[in-house]
Write a protein that holds these residues in place. Structure first.
Motif, PDB file in Angstrom:
ATOM      1  N   ILE A  38       0.862  -1.125   0.042  1.00  0.00           N
ATOM      2  CA  ILE A  38      -0.071  -0.138   0.166  1.00  0.00           C
ATOM      3  C   ILE A  38       1.012   1.291   0.139  1.00  0.00           C
ATOM      4  CG2 ILE A  38      -1.744   1.383   1.505  1.00  0.00           C
ATOM      5  CD1 ILE A  38      -2.922  -1.142   0.018  1.00  0.00           C
ATOM      6  N   THR A  39       0.475   2.404  -0.636  1.00  0.00           N
ATOM      7  CA  THR A  39       1.107   3.389  -0.618  1.00  0.00           C
ATOM      8  C   THR A  39       0.343   4.457  -0.051  1.00  0.00           C
ATOM      9  OG1 THR A  39       2.326   3.115  -2.785  1.00  0.00           O
ATOM     10  CG2 THR A  39       2.371   5.192  -2.059  1.00  0.00           C
ATOM     11  N   LEU A  40       0.956   5.194   0.607  1.00  0.00           N
ATOM     12  CA  LEU A  40       0.244   6.497   1.626  1.00  0.00           C
ATOM     13  C   LEU A  40       1.146   7.830   1.383  1.00  0.00           C
ATOM     14  CD1 LEU A  40      -1.347   7.636   4.088  1.00  0.00           C
ATOM     15  CD2 LEU A  40       0.194   6.945   5.606  1.00  0.00           C
ATOM     16  N   VAL A  41       0.606   8.852   0.821  1.00  0.00           N
ATOM     17  CA  VAL A  41       1.297   9.857   0.508  1.00  0.00           C
ATOM     18  C   VAL A  41       0.796  11.083   1.492  1.00  0.00           C
ATOM     19  CG1 VAL A  41      -0.435  10.678  -0.976  1.00  0.00           C
ATOM     20  CG2 VAL A  41       1.457  11.667  -1.116  1.00  0.00           C
ATOM     21  N   LEU A  42       1.837  11.719   2.030  1.00  0.00           N
ATOM     22  CA  LEU A  42       1.559  12.913   3.091  1.00  0.00           C
ATOM     23  C   LEU A  42       1.129  14.041   2.284  1.00  0.00           C
ATOM     24  CD1 LEU A  42       4.600  12.359   5.698  1.00  0.00           C
ATOM     25  CD2 LEU A  42       2.316  11.257   5.634  1.00  0.00           C
ATOM     26  N   ASP A  43       0.597  15.049   3.018  1.00  0.00           N
ATOM     27  CA  ASP A  43       0.316  16.420   2.518  1.00  0.00           C
ATOM     28  C   ASP A  43       1.518  17.311   2.553  1.00  0.00           C
ATOM     29  OD1 ASP A  43       0.303  16.223   5.337  1.00  0.00           O
ATOM     30  OD2 ASP A  43      -0.831  17.999   5.372  1.00  0.00           O
ATOM     31  N   TRP A  44       2.428  17.082   3.640  1.00  0.00           N
ATOM     32  CA  TRP A  44       3.656  17.996   3.732  1.00  0.00           C
ATOM     33  C   TRP A  44       4.859  17.236   4.408  1.00  0.00           C
ATOM     34  CZ3 TRP A  44       3.996  22.806   1.857  1.00  0.00           C
ATOM     35  CH2 TRP A  44       4.691  23.585   2.452  1.00  0.00           C
ATOM     36  N   THR A  45       5.856  17.785   4.911  1.00  0.00           N
ATOM     37  CA  THR A  45       6.866  17.159   5.515  1.00  0.00           C
ATOM     38  C   THR A  45       6.460  16.600   6.745  1.00  0.00           C
ATOM     39  OG1 THR A  45       7.557  19.168   6.317  1.00  0.00           O
ATOM     40  CG2 THR A  45       8.827  18.523   4.523  1.00  0.00           C
ATOM     41  N   LEU A  82      -2.324  12.352  -6.426  1.00  0.00           N
ATOM     42  CA  LEU A  82      -1.891  11.245  -6.516  1.00  0.00           C
ATOM     43  C   LEU A  82      -3.004  10.209  -5.996  1.00  0.00           C
ATOM     44  CD1 LEU A  82       1.593  11.723  -4.954  1.00  0.00           C
ATOM     45  CD2 LEU A  82       0.993  11.356  -7.279  1.00  0.00           C
ATOM     46  N   VAL A  83      -3.753  10.527  -5.046  1.00  0.00           N
ATOM     47  CA  VAL A  83      -4.744   9.486  -4.552  1.00  0.00           C
ATOM     48  C   VAL A  83      -5.780   9.545  -5.570  1.00  0.00           C
ATOM     49  CG1 VAL A  83      -6.573   9.380  -2.753  1.00  0.00           C
ATOM     50  CG2 VAL A  83      -4.238  10.180  -2.144  1.00  0.00           C
ATOM     51  N   ALA A  84      -6.403  10.912  -6.117  1.00  0.00           N
ATOM     52  CA  ALA A  84      -7.740  10.695  -7.193  1.00  0.00           C
ATOM     53  C   ALA A  84      -7.088   9.806  -8.377  1.00  0.00           C
ATOM     54  CB  ALA A  84      -8.053  11.989  -7.492  1.00  0.00           C
ATOM     55  N   SER A  85      -5.737  10.001  -8.691  1.00  0.00           N
ATOM     56  CA  SER A  85      -5.463   9.228  -9.898  1.00  0.00           C
ATOM     57  C   SER A  85      -5.046   7.674  -9.669  1.00  0.00           C
ATOM     58  CB  SER A  85      -4.167   9.832 -10.620  1.00  0.00           C
ATOM     59  OG  SER A  85      -3.162   9.899  -9.926  1.00  0.00           O
ATOM     60  N   GLY A  86      -5.001   7.275  -8.489  1.00  0.00           N
ATOM     61  CA  GLY A  86      -4.712   5.897  -8.130  1.00  0.00           C
ATOM     62  C   GLY A  86      -3.304   5.626  -8.067  1.00  0.00           C
ATOM     63  N   LEU A 225      -7.820  12.079   6.350  1.00  0.00           N
ATOM     64  CA  LEU A 225      -7.047  10.995   5.527  1.00  0.00           C
ATOM     65  C   LEU A 225      -7.872  10.509   4.397  1.00  0.00           C
ATOM     66  CD1 LEU A 225      -5.986   8.275   8.453  1.00  0.00           C
ATOM     67  CD2 LEU A 225      -4.611  10.166   7.212  1.00  0.00           C
ATOM     68  N   SER A 226      -7.576  10.314   3.355  1.00  0.00           N
ATOM     69  CA  SER A 226      -8.461  10.323   2.038  1.00  0.00           C
ATOM     70  C   SER A 226      -7.978   8.988   1.254  1.00  0.00           C
ATOM     71  CB  SER A 226      -8.180  11.565   0.957  1.00  0.00           C
ATOM     72  OG  SER A 226      -7.013  11.557   0.458  1.00  0.00           O
ATOM     73  N   THR A 227      -9.087   8.660   0.290  1.00  0.00           N
ATOM     74  CA  THR A 227      -8.768   7.549  -0.640  1.00  0.00           C
ATOM     75  C   THR A 227      -9.609   7.941  -1.885  1.00  0.00           C
ATOM     76  OG1 THR A 227      -8.599   5.226  -1.089  1.00  0.00           O
ATOM     77  CG2 THR A 227     -10.574   5.752   0.024  1.00  0.00           C
ATOM     78  N   ASN A 228      -9.558   6.936  -2.580  1.00  0.00           N
ATOM     79  CA  ASN A 228     -10.492   7.423  -3.939  1.00  0.00           C
ATOM     80  C   ASN A 228     -11.616   6.355  -4.179  1.00  0.00           C
ATOM     81  OD1 ASN A 228      -9.605   5.002  -5.593  1.00  0.00           O
ATOM     82  ND2 ASN A 228      -7.767   5.970  -5.370  1.00  0.00           N
ATOM     83  N   GLU A 229     -12.734   6.697  -4.703  1.00  0.00           N
ATOM     84  CA  GLU A 229     -13.872   6.067  -5.041  1.00  0.00           C
ATOM     85  C   GLU A 229     -13.755   4.504  -5.492  1.00  0.00           C
ATOM     86  OE1 GLU A 229     -16.839   8.146  -7.187  1.00  0.00           O
ATOM     87  OE2 GLU A 229     -17.077   9.681  -5.581  1.00  0.00           O
TER      88      GLU A 229
END
Length: 332
Positions: A38-45, A82-86, A225-229
Motif C-alpha cells: 500500500i502507498t500512503l502519501v503525506l500532504d507535507w513534510t 496522487l490519490v485521485a489518480s490511483g 485521511l483520504s482515498t478514492n472511489e
C-alpha cells in the motif's frame, strides 16, 4: 564403528537444522510476500499531524492487518492528485481540498478526521498588536495564493466592520512563519499545534486569532485521511484494515504522547526532537477531542463549510456532502 555412527547422526542433525532454517526463511519470505503493498502519501513534510501513521507502521499495526505500507512525500503533484489518480492508495488531505476537488468531479473521499476541530489561526508577533480581525487593516498577510484565504479574512473582518481591501495580501508560498515575519510580513495562517508550539519553545510571544472564534462554519476537518472511489468500490476490506491500524496508531498517540513522539523522532531524525515532543503533548487531547471515537466525521461539519464556500462564491455548485466523506471504515 561407533565413531562412524556418531558422525552420521551428527550430519543428519545438522542437515535437519539446515532444513528447518531454510523452511523458516521460506515461511518468512512467504509471509512478506503475502502482505498487501500500500502507498500512503503525506500532504507535507512529516510532523505531529502524521504521528499515528508512523506509529502504525513502526509498531507493526499495518503488518498485523496484512499490509505493507510505504509512506511517501507528495512532490509537485500533490497528495490529492496522487490519490485521485490511483498513484497512491491513501493520502493526507484537508476538508477544503476535498470539497473543491469533488465539485470538479475528482473522485476523492475523506475516510477519517485526523484532528476533530480546526486548530488553525491567523498569527502575528506580539509586538504587532494584531489581536482581532479589525486589526488586519493596514497590515500585510502572507499566504499561499488561494482564493479561500481572502474570503476567510473578509468573512471575519466584516464582523468587526473592517475592510479586507485594506489588507496587503502577499503570496509567500511555503516560507516559514518566522522567516516571513523577519521579511516584513505582519501575519500569516498557522496550525498552532506546530508553529504555535514552536513559538512557545523559542520564547517568541505571538498573538493568535482563531477561525473557530468567529464562525462555526470554519470549524472544519483539517487534516483528514483520504482515498478514492475506486478503492472504496473494489477494495473496501483493504481500507478497513488500513483505518483499523491507523486508529491504533493515533490511539497510542492520544494515550502515550511521549512514546508516540519518540517513534516519530526515530522515523524522521531530521525533525526537532524538542518541538516534536512538545507538539505531541499539545495535540494528544485534540485528535479525538469530543468525538465518540478517533476519526469520526459529522455531516453538518461538511455541509456547514461547503455552504460557507458556496455563499462566498468559492464553489461553482453545491457539494453533495454525503459523498465527500464516510465513517464506514472506522472501527466500532
Amino acid at each position: 564403528m561407533k565413531r562412524l555412527l556418531f558422525l552420521s547422526l551428527a550430519l543428519l542433525f545438522l542437515a535437519a537444522c539446515g532444513n528447518n532454517e531454510a523452511n523458516e526463511e521460506a515461511t518468512e519470505g512467504t509471509e512478506q510476500q503475502d502482505l498487501e503493498e500500500i502507498t500512503l502519501v503525506l500532504d507535507w513534510t512529516p510532523n505531529t499531524n502524521h504521528t499515528g501513521l508512523y506509529v502504525a507502521r513502526d509498531k507493526g499495526y499495518f503488518e498485523e492487518e496484512g499490509l505493507d505500507v510505504e509512506i511517501i512525500m507528495p512532490g509537485e503533484a500533490g497528495a490529492d492528485q496522487l490519490v485521485a489518480s490511483g498513484q497512491a492508495d491513501f493520502g493526507v488531505s484537508y476538508q477544503e481540498g476535498i470539497t473543491m476537488a469533488r465539485i470538479q468531479g475528482v473522485p476523492i473521499v475523506s475516510i477519517a478526521a485526523v484532528i476533530q476541530h480546526n486548530t488553525s489561526a491567523f498569527a502575528s508577533l506580539a509586538d504587532s498588536n494584531i489581536t482581532a480581525p479589525k486589526d488586519f487593516e493596514g497590515k500585510s498577510y502572507g499566504g499561499w495564493g488561494s482564493p479561500i484565504e481572502e474570503a476567510v479574512l473578509d468573512s471575519m473582518m466584516q464582523q468587526e466592520d473592517a475592510n479586507v481591501d485594506e489588507v496587503e495580501i502577499v503570496n509567500i508560498g511555503d516560507t516559514d512563519f518566522f522567516a516571513a515575519m523577519e521579511q516584513g510580513i505582519d501575519f500569516a495562517w498557522i496550525y498552532y499545534g506546530w508553529t504555535g508550539v514552536e513559538a512557545e519553545l523559542r520564547n517568541e510571544p505571538i498573538n493568535t486569532v482563531y477561525l473557530t472564534d468567529y464562525s462555526e462554519k470554519l470549524d472544519y476537518y483539517t487534516p483528514v485521511l483520504s482515498t478514492n472511489e475506486k478503492m472504496i468500490e473494489e477494495k473496501p476490506e483493504t481500507i478497513k484494515k488500513f483505518v483499523s491500524a491507523v486508529s491504533k496508531g493515533y490511539q497510542l498517540a492520544i494515550d502515550n504522547p511521549e512514546e508516540a513522539a519518540d517513534i516519530l523522532i526515530e522515523a524522521v531524525p531530521d525533525l526537532d526532537a524538542e518541538l516534536v515532543r512538545a507538539s505531541q503533548e499539545w495535540l494528544a487531547p485534540k485528535y479525538q477531542d469530543d468525538a465518540p471515537r478517533w476519526g469520526e466525521q459529522k455531516l453538518e461539519v461538511w455541509e456547514n463549510y461547503s455552504n460557507w464556500l458556496y455563499e462566498n462564491d468559492l464553489l461553482e455548485a453545491e457539494l453533495d456532502a454525503e459523498k465527500a466523506f464516510t465513517n464506514e471504515f472506522l472501527p466500532n
